[in-house]
Design a protein around this motif. Structure first.
Motif, PDB file in Angstrom:
ATOM      1  N   MET A 149     -10.245  17.810  79.864  1.00 14.96           N
ATOM      2  CA  MET A 149     -11.407  18.022  79.288  1.00 14.96           C
ATOM      3  C   MET A 149     -11.475  16.955  77.938  1.00 14.96           C
ATOM      4  O   MET A 149     -10.326  16.726  77.419  1.00 14.96           O
ATOM      5  CB  MET A 149     -11.760  19.362  78.833  1.00 14.96           C
ATOM      6  CG  MET A 149     -12.108  20.252  80.083  1.00 14.96           C
ATOM      7  SD  MET A 149     -13.536  19.902  81.096  1.00 14.96           S
ATOM      8  CE  MET A 149     -14.911  19.988  79.685  1.00 14.96           C
ATOM      9  N   ASP A 150     -12.686  16.434  77.566  1.00 11.32           N
ATOM     10  CA  ASP A 150     -12.808  15.842  76.619  1.00 11.32           C
ATOM     11  C   ASP A 150     -12.704  16.580  75.309  1.00 11.32           C
ATOM     12  O   ASP A 150     -12.493  17.768  75.131  1.00 11.32           O
ATOM     13  CB  ASP A 150     -14.305  15.310  76.472  1.00 11.32           C
ATOM     14  CG  ASP A 150     -14.444  14.485  77.453  1.00 11.32           C
ATOM     15  OD1 ASP A 150     -13.597  13.481  78.034  1.00 11.32           O
ATOM     16  OD2 ASP A 150     -15.844  14.325  77.852  1.00 11.32           O
ATOM     17  N   LYS A 151     -12.181  15.917  74.064  1.00 12.26           N
ATOM     18  CA  LYS A 151     -12.110  16.359  73.030  1.00 12.26           C
ATOM     19  C   LYS A 151     -13.356  16.926  72.150  1.00 12.26           C
ATOM     20  O   LYS A 151     -14.269  16.907  72.933  1.00 12.26           O
ATOM     21  CB  LYS A 151     -11.507  15.442  71.841  1.00 12.26           C
ATOM     22  CG  LYS A 151     -12.596  14.261  71.425  1.00 12.26           C
ATOM     23  CD  LYS A 151     -11.982  13.287  70.622  1.00 12.26           C
ATOM     24  CE  LYS A 151     -12.709  11.837  70.294  1.00 12.26           C
ATOM     25  NZ  LYS A 151     -12.109  11.057  69.589  1.00 12.26           N
ATOM     26  N   TYR A 152     -13.359  17.529  71.082  1.00 10.22           N
ATOM     27  CA  TYR A 152     -14.238  18.315  70.578  1.00 10.22           C
ATOM     28  C   TYR A 152     -15.705  17.287  70.383  1.00 10.22           C
ATOM     29  O   TYR A 152     -15.406  16.147  69.816  1.00 10.22           O
ATOM     30  CB  TYR A 152     -13.945  18.910  69.272  1.00 10.22           C
ATOM     31  CG  TYR A 152     -15.026  19.838  68.557  1.00 10.22           C
ATOM     32  CD1 TYR A 152     -15.252  21.122  68.943  1.00 10.22           C
ATOM     33  CD2 TYR A 152     -15.701  19.460  67.681  1.00 10.22           C
ATOM     34  CE1 TYR A 152     -16.114  21.975  68.380  1.00 10.22           C
ATOM     35  CE2 TYR A 152     -16.588  20.170  66.911  1.00 10.22           C
ATOM     36  CZ  TYR A 152     -16.920  21.511  67.407  1.00 10.22           C
ATOM     37  OH  TYR A 152     -17.976  22.447  66.802  1.00 10.22           O
ATOM     38  N   GLY A 153     -16.594  17.756  70.654  1.00  7.34           N
ATOM     39  CA  GLY A 153     -17.960  17.045  70.524  1.00  7.34           C
ATOM     40  C   GLY A 153     -17.953  16.135  69.258  1.00  7.34           C
ATOM     41  O   GLY A 153     -17.767  17.036  68.094  1.00  7.34           O
ATOM     42  N   ARG A 154     -18.811  15.176  69.125  1.00  6.94           N
ATOM     43  CA  ARG A 154     -18.884  14.661  67.630  1.00  6.94           C
ATOM     44  C   ARG A 154     -20.282  15.441  67.089  1.00  6.94           C
ATOM     45  O   ARG A 154     -21.259  15.491  67.719  1.00  6.94           O
ATOM     46  CB  ARG A 154     -19.428  13.074  67.868  1.00  6.94           C
ATOM     47  CG  ARG A 154     -19.698  12.367  66.384  1.00  6.94           C
ATOM     48  CD  ARG A 154     -19.639  11.018  66.747  1.00  6.94           C
ATOM     49  NE  ARG A 154     -19.583  10.260  65.298  1.00  6.94           N
ATOM     50  CZ  ARG A 154     -19.664   8.934  65.518  1.00  6.94           C
ATOM     51  NH1 ARG A 154     -19.942   8.206  66.562  1.00  6.94           N
ATOM     52  NH2 ARG A 154     -19.790   8.390  64.194  1.00  6.94           N
ATOM     53  N   THR A 155     -19.933  15.992  65.761  1.00  6.25           N
ATOM     54  CA  THR A 155     -21.005  16.749  65.239  1.00  6.25           C
ATOM     55  C   THR A 155     -21.675  15.969  64.362  1.00  6.25           C
ATOM     56  O   THR A 155     -21.327  15.068  63.368  1.00  6.25           O
ATOM     57  CB  THR A 155     -20.330  17.685  64.501  1.00  6.25           C
ATOM     58  OG1 THR A 155     -19.259  18.532  65.273  1.00  6.25           O
ATOM     59  CG2 THR A 155     -21.241  18.801  63.779  1.00  6.25           C
ATOM     60  N   TYR A 156     -23.086  15.972  64.655  1.00  9.93           N
ATOM     61  CA  TYR A 156     -24.172  15.167  63.809  1.00  9.93           C
ATOM     62  C   TYR A 156     -24.440  15.916  62.505  1.00  9.93           C
ATOM     63  O   TYR A 156     -24.309  17.005  62.440  1.00  9.93           O
ATOM     64  CB  TYR A 156     -25.324  14.915  64.656  1.00  9.93           C
ATOM     65  CG  TYR A 156     -25.557  14.070  65.707  1.00  9.93           C
ATOM     66  CD1 TYR A 156     -26.618  13.113  65.990  1.00  9.93           C
ATOM     67  CD2 TYR A 156     -24.631  14.173  66.689  1.00  9.93           C
ATOM     68  CE1 TYR A 156     -26.530  12.286  66.834  1.00  9.93           C
ATOM     69  CE2 TYR A 156     -24.715  13.215  67.811  1.00  9.93           C
ATOM     70  CZ  TYR A 156     -25.646  12.262  68.027  1.00  9.93           C
ATOM     71  OH  TYR A 156     -25.893  11.270  68.739  1.00  9.93           O
ATOM     72  N   HIS A 157     -24.780  14.950  61.768  1.00  8.06           N
ATOM     73  CA  HIS A 157     -24.948  15.585  60.151  1.00  8.06           C
ATOM     74  C   HIS A 157     -26.489  15.586  60.062  1.00  8.06           C
ATOM     75  O   HIS A 157     -27.387  15.262  60.671  1.00  8.06           O
ATOM     76  CB  HIS A 157     -24.848  14.365  59.156  1.00  8.06           C
ATOM     77  CG  HIS A 157     -23.435  13.997  58.958  1.00  8.06           C
ATOM     78  ND1 HIS A 157     -22.775  14.631  57.559  1.00  8.06           N
ATOM     79  CD2 HIS A 157     -22.273  13.567  59.504  1.00  8.06           C
ATOM     80  CE1 HIS A 157     -21.467  14.194  57.396  1.00  8.06           C
ATOM     81  NE2 HIS A 157     -21.143  13.643  58.878  1.00  8.06           N
ATOM     82  N   PHE A 158     -26.810  16.851  59.100  1.00  9.36           N
ATOM     83  CA  PHE A 158     -28.097  17.156  58.788  1.00  9.36           C
ATOM     84  C   PHE A 158     -28.575  15.724  57.942  1.00  9.36           C
ATOM     85  O   PHE A 158     -27.760  15.191  57.277  1.00  9.36           O
ATOM     86  CB  PHE A 158     -28.432  18.299  57.736  1.00  9.36           C
ATOM     87  CG  PHE A 158     -28.287  19.546  58.361  1.00  9.36           C
ATOM     88  CD1 PHE A 158     -29.116  20.049  59.276  1.00  9.36           C
ATOM     89  CD2 PHE A 158     -27.128  20.528  58.589  1.00  9.36           C
ATOM     90  CE1 PHE A 158     -29.121  21.114  59.873  1.00  9.36           C
ATOM     91  CE2 PHE A 158     -26.932  21.550  59.170  1.00  9.36           C
ATOM     92  CZ  PHE A 158     -27.926  21.909  59.767  1.00  9.36           C
ATOM     93  N   PRO A 159     -30.008  15.533  58.016  1.00  5.49           N
ATOM     94  CA  PRO A 159     -30.162  14.239  57.237  1.00  5.49           C
ATOM     95  C   PRO A 159     -30.069  14.425  55.697  1.00  5.49           C
ATOM     96  O   PRO A 159     -29.906  13.624  54.991  1.00  5.49           O
ATOM     97  CB  PRO A 159     -31.906  14.238  57.561  1.00  5.49           C
ATOM     98  CG  PRO A 159     -32.005  14.907  58.930  1.00  5.49           C
ATOM     99  CD  PRO A 159     -30.979  15.808  58.922  1.00  5.49           C
ATOM    100  N   PHE A 160     -30.126  15.817  55.243  1.00 11.88           N
ATOM    101  CA  PHE A 160     -29.782  16.004  53.781  1.00 11.88           C
ATOM    102  C   PHE A 160     -28.392  16.288  53.545  1.00 11.88           C
ATOM    103  O   PHE A 160     -28.145  16.466  52.440  1.00 11.88           O
ATOM    104  CB  PHE A 160     -30.670  17.375  53.248  1.00 11.88           C
ATOM    105  CG  PHE A 160     -30.503  18.512  54.131  1.00 11.88           C
ATOM    106  CD1 PHE A 160     -29.739  19.483  53.917  1.00 11.88           C
ATOM    107  CD2 PHE A 160     -31.372  18.650  55.298  1.00 11.88           C
ATOM    108  CE1 PHE A 160     -29.261  20.725  54.645  1.00 11.88           C
ATOM    109  CE2 PHE A 160     -31.161  19.863  56.195  1.00 11.88           C
ATOM    110  CZ  PHE A 160     -30.044  20.772  55.686  1.00 11.88           C
TER     111      PHE A 160
END
Length: 215
Positions: free
Chosen positions: A1-12
């Motif tokens: 399986m793939d590594k942990y998903g890329r986590t997006y930042h909050f705009p703030f």
């Protein structure tokens, strides 16, 4: 399986760089019950039946600061099955030296095939494997203003493990499919956190565990 998903930042989130992804129109997550967990300053590490993996899942990690993870893996592997246990390995000090660290590995997510488990399931399996989960700030439904205020208040406090707080990860308490990851998990990171964490591996030091004095 793939590594942990890329986590997006909050705009703030103030700790973004040119390489980071920012989730615009993030407010859809507010329709769900959310759990705010502390983002710990360690190495994202995965335990699965084939071994211990860090940033890359192409091959098991053999870095010296991951030696402790193999000891944990030997204990939990018979019970893993298809589960992939993701957490922060805090054995090596990055930019924050925690003063109340009671374990070297804190679980924040578990994947089972093409599904990320709910937070209740994460807690259940972590307890079954005798592994702690990352500190929780709050579980609740939030408005946009309430969520931002809660994160701001959390950042004014020190980490629940002692020391500076790096930030927070916000996820839905419900489980979700792997392809919906970015719509269910977002993060807020302190300013300048990357600058202090670039070269920690060159002269890495082992973190010290804290044992509270019995009353």
């Amino acid at each position: 399986m793939d590594k942990y998903g890329r986590t997006y930042h909050f705009p703030f989130s103030p700790g973004t760089t040119s390489d980071d992804k920012i989730m615009k129109g993030w407010q859809g997550i507010l329709e769900k019950e959310l759990v705010i967990t502390e983002k710990l300053d360690g190495e994202n590490t995965c335990l699965k039946s084939s071994g211990v993996y860090a940033r890359s899942h192409a091959a098991p990690t053999r870095n010296p600061w991951a030696a402790n993870m193999w000891e944990i893996w030997n204990m939990v592997n018979p019970s893993l099955g298809e589960l992939e246990i993701f957490g922060e390995n805090l054995y090596g000090i990055h930019s924050i030296e925690y003063t109340r660290l009671q374990a070297y590995f804190y679980v924040f997510a578990i994947r089972d095939g093409d599904r990320w488990l709910s937070w209740d399931e994460v807690k259940f399996y972590a307890a079954m494997l005798d592994l702690p989960t990352v500190p929780v700030l709050e579980i609740n439904h939030f408005t946009e203003a309430e969520l931002i205020k809660k994160i701001d208040q959390g950042m004014e406090q020190e980490s629940q493990l002692g020391g500076e707080c790096e930030g927070f990860v916000v996820r839905t308490t419900e489980g979700f499919s792997v392809d919906r990851f970015k719509h269910h998990v977002l993060k807020y990171v302190r300013q300048n956190h990357v600058k202090t964490d670039e070269h920690w591996t060159k002269n890495w030091k082992r973190a010290r565990l804290w044992f509270p004095t019995a009353l």
